[in-house]
Scaffold this motif. Structure first.
Motif, short mmCIF file in Angstrom:
data_model
loop_
_atom_site.label_atom_id
_atom_site.label_comp_id
_atom_site.label_asym_id
_atom_site.label_seq_id
_atom_site.Cartn_x
_atom_site.Cartn_y
_atom_site.Cartn_z
N GLN A 1 -4.08 -5.77 3.59
CA GLN A 1 -3.62 -6.85 4.24
C GLN A 1 -4.34 -8.03 4.42
OE1 GLN A 1 -3.62 -8.49 7.40
NE2 GLN A 1 -5.62 -7.10 8.17
N LYS A 2 -5.84 -7.58 4.54
CA LYS A 2 -6.97 -8.60 4.80
C LYS A 2 -6.98 -9.36 3.22
CE LYS A 2 -10.07 -9.77 7.96
NZ LYS A 2 -9.72 -10.48 9.45
N ASN B 1 1.68 -14.24 3.32
CA ASN B 1 2.10 -12.90 4.23
C ASN B 1 2.88 -11.89 3.39
OD1 ASN B 1 0.45 -13.56 6.53
ND2 ASN B 1 2.22 -15.24 7.02
N THR C 1 -5.04 0.44 4.52
CA THR C 1 -4.00 -0.58 4.63
C THR C 1 -4.51 -1.93 5.23
OG1 THR C 1 -2.32 1.16 4.59
CG2 THR C 1 -1.83 -0.81 5.47
N TYR C 2 -5.27 -1.75 6.02
CA TYR C 2 -5.93 -2.83 6.86
C TYR C 2 -6.55 -3.79 5.82
CZ TYR C 2 -8.86 -5.80 9.93
OH TYR C 2 -9.65 -6.86 10.34
N THR D 1 0.82 -1.17 -0.04
CA THR D 1 -0.09 0.02 -0.04
C THR D 1 0.69 1.21 -0.01
OG1 THR D 1 -0.06 -0.22 2.55
CG2 THR D 1 -1.88 -0.82 0.93
N VAL E 1 2.52 -9.03 2.39
CA VAL E 1 2.10 -7.59 2.37
C VAL E 1 3.06 -6.60 3.07
CG1 VAL E 1 1.09 -8.25 4.70
CG2 VAL E 1 0.05 -6.50 3.20
N ASP E 2 3.12 -5.34 2.58
CA ASP E 2 4.06 -4.28 3.05
C ASP E 2 3.16 -2.94 2.78
OD1 ASP E 2 6.14 -3.32 4.18
OD2 ASP E 2 7.55 -4.15 2.83
N THR E 3 3.90 -2.12 3.31
CA THR E 3 3.42 -0.41 3.01
C THR E 3 4.74 -0.08 2.78
OG1 THR E 3 2.42 1.48 4.08
CG2 THR E 3 3.07 -0.36 5.61
N ARG F 1 -3.98 -11.52 3.12
CA ARG F 1 -3.96 -12.66 3.82
C ARG F 1 -5.02 -13.88 3.65
NH1 ARG F 1 -1.36 -9.24 7.98
NH2 ARG F 1 0.70 -9.79 7.92
#
Ligand code: SF4
Ligand code: SF4
Length: 304
Positions: free
Chosen positions: A209-210, A219, A205-206, A196, A221-223, A213
């Protein structure tokens, strides 16, 4: 005579006008500039019926120390200080609460709209980070919303050499989902992921990641905010045991000593700088560690 006393409107600021003829000399703008923003650009000049608000040393707004945060415009009870968009396009008809994405302060705003056009961005009084204040970026720099270069429809191209093809949202989402599935089938579950932008809110961002995942089932996922803040994260982790902020912005109101390391909140996080300056004017001490001499080192009523 009236002709001698008439003072022309100050149109020098690109975002708002100042019409001295409508000023009732209430001083709300002067206090907003001093107490909320901490710039001290405005004052009341003259005596009795001659008195009026002026910017800087009785100069145009644009040549004064004014940083165009707009707190004075918001505080003015008359039309003496008014957003140019409101004067040109009329009062807004409805509003929606939103978050400024320019910097990590995350100020809340009421986006005031007429038809489909934003007329005014009003800092939201209940905003946890800003409590009704803002900087020039969040309040006035929203022209990108209607900029002609803005892309409003999704586009697809099969190869990088193909021209872009405008498609519906349904087709774009179906195509993306099909491609994600194909890549995972061909190269494995961890072949895709999500990152993100630092312009995203925590909530956005939440959600990403949802999706990663639960939808991609990995996993990856990063920002980009974490990438920019690797040194900060490492330092905080080593010092406080967690690589994230441990305080909210309100805590600055209780600080006795603030240490700023390599940051220039006056330009990078202006609303936080205003809140910190307010506390410093109440007597808190400031230590600045920086190879640059930033505006925090010395400004009106503040010295590190
Ligand atoms: S807030 Fe408006 S009316 Fe009051 S002193 Fe400032 S410009 Fe004049
Ligand atoms: S300080 Fe300015 S740029 Fe940062 S979130 Fe608030 S209004 Fe936006």
């Amino acid at each position: 005579s009236l002709a001698v006393d008439y003072i022309a409107r100050d149109e020098s600021n690109p975002y708002f006008t100042y019409d001295p003829a409508q000023c009732i000399v209430c001083s709300r703008c002067v206090r907003a500039c001093e107490e909320v923003q901490g710039t001290f650009a405005l004052t009341i000049e003259g005596r009795g019926f001659e008195s009026r608000m002026v910017a800087g040393m009785s100069e145009d707004f644009i040549t004064s120390e004014c940083v165009s945060c707009g707190a004075c415009v918001q505080a003015c009870p008359t039309d003496a200080l008014r957003e140019k968009t409101v004067l040109e396009k009329g009062m807004p008809e409805r509003s929606a609460v939103t978050t400024c994405a320019y910097c990590g302060v995350g100020c809340s705003f009421k986006a005031e709209v007429k038809g489909d056009e934003v007329i005014r961005m009003l800092p939201y009084k209940d905003g946890k980070a800003n409590h009704g204040h803002s900087c020039v970026k969040g309040r006035f720099a929203y022209g990108y919303a209607t900029h002609k270069d803005r892309i409003l429809s999704p586009m697809i191209r099969e190869k990088i050499s193909d021209p872009w093809r405008e498609v519906s949202w349904e087709e774009a989402i179906a195509h993306t989902a099909k491609e994600f599935r194909r890549i995972q089938y061909q190269y494995g579950r961890t072949a895709i992921g999500g990152i993100t932008s630092s312009r995203c809110t925590n909530e956005e961002t939440y959600l990403v990641q949802k999706l990663v995942r639960q939808g991609f089932r990995n996993n990856n996922v990063d920002t980009c905010a974490r990438v920019c803040h690797s040194p900060t994260g490492y330092g905080l982790g080593q010092t406080y045991g967690t690589s994230a902020g441990t305080q909210d912005f309100d805590s600055v109101e209780f600080t006795d000593v603030a240490v700023i390391i390599g940051a220039n909140p006056v330009s990078a996080h202006p609303v936080f700088a205003s809140r910190l300056k307010k506390r410093l004017r109440q007597g808190a001490k400031l230590i600045v560690l920086d190879p640059r001499r930033t505006e925090m080192v010395k400004s009106a009523h503040i010295e590190a």
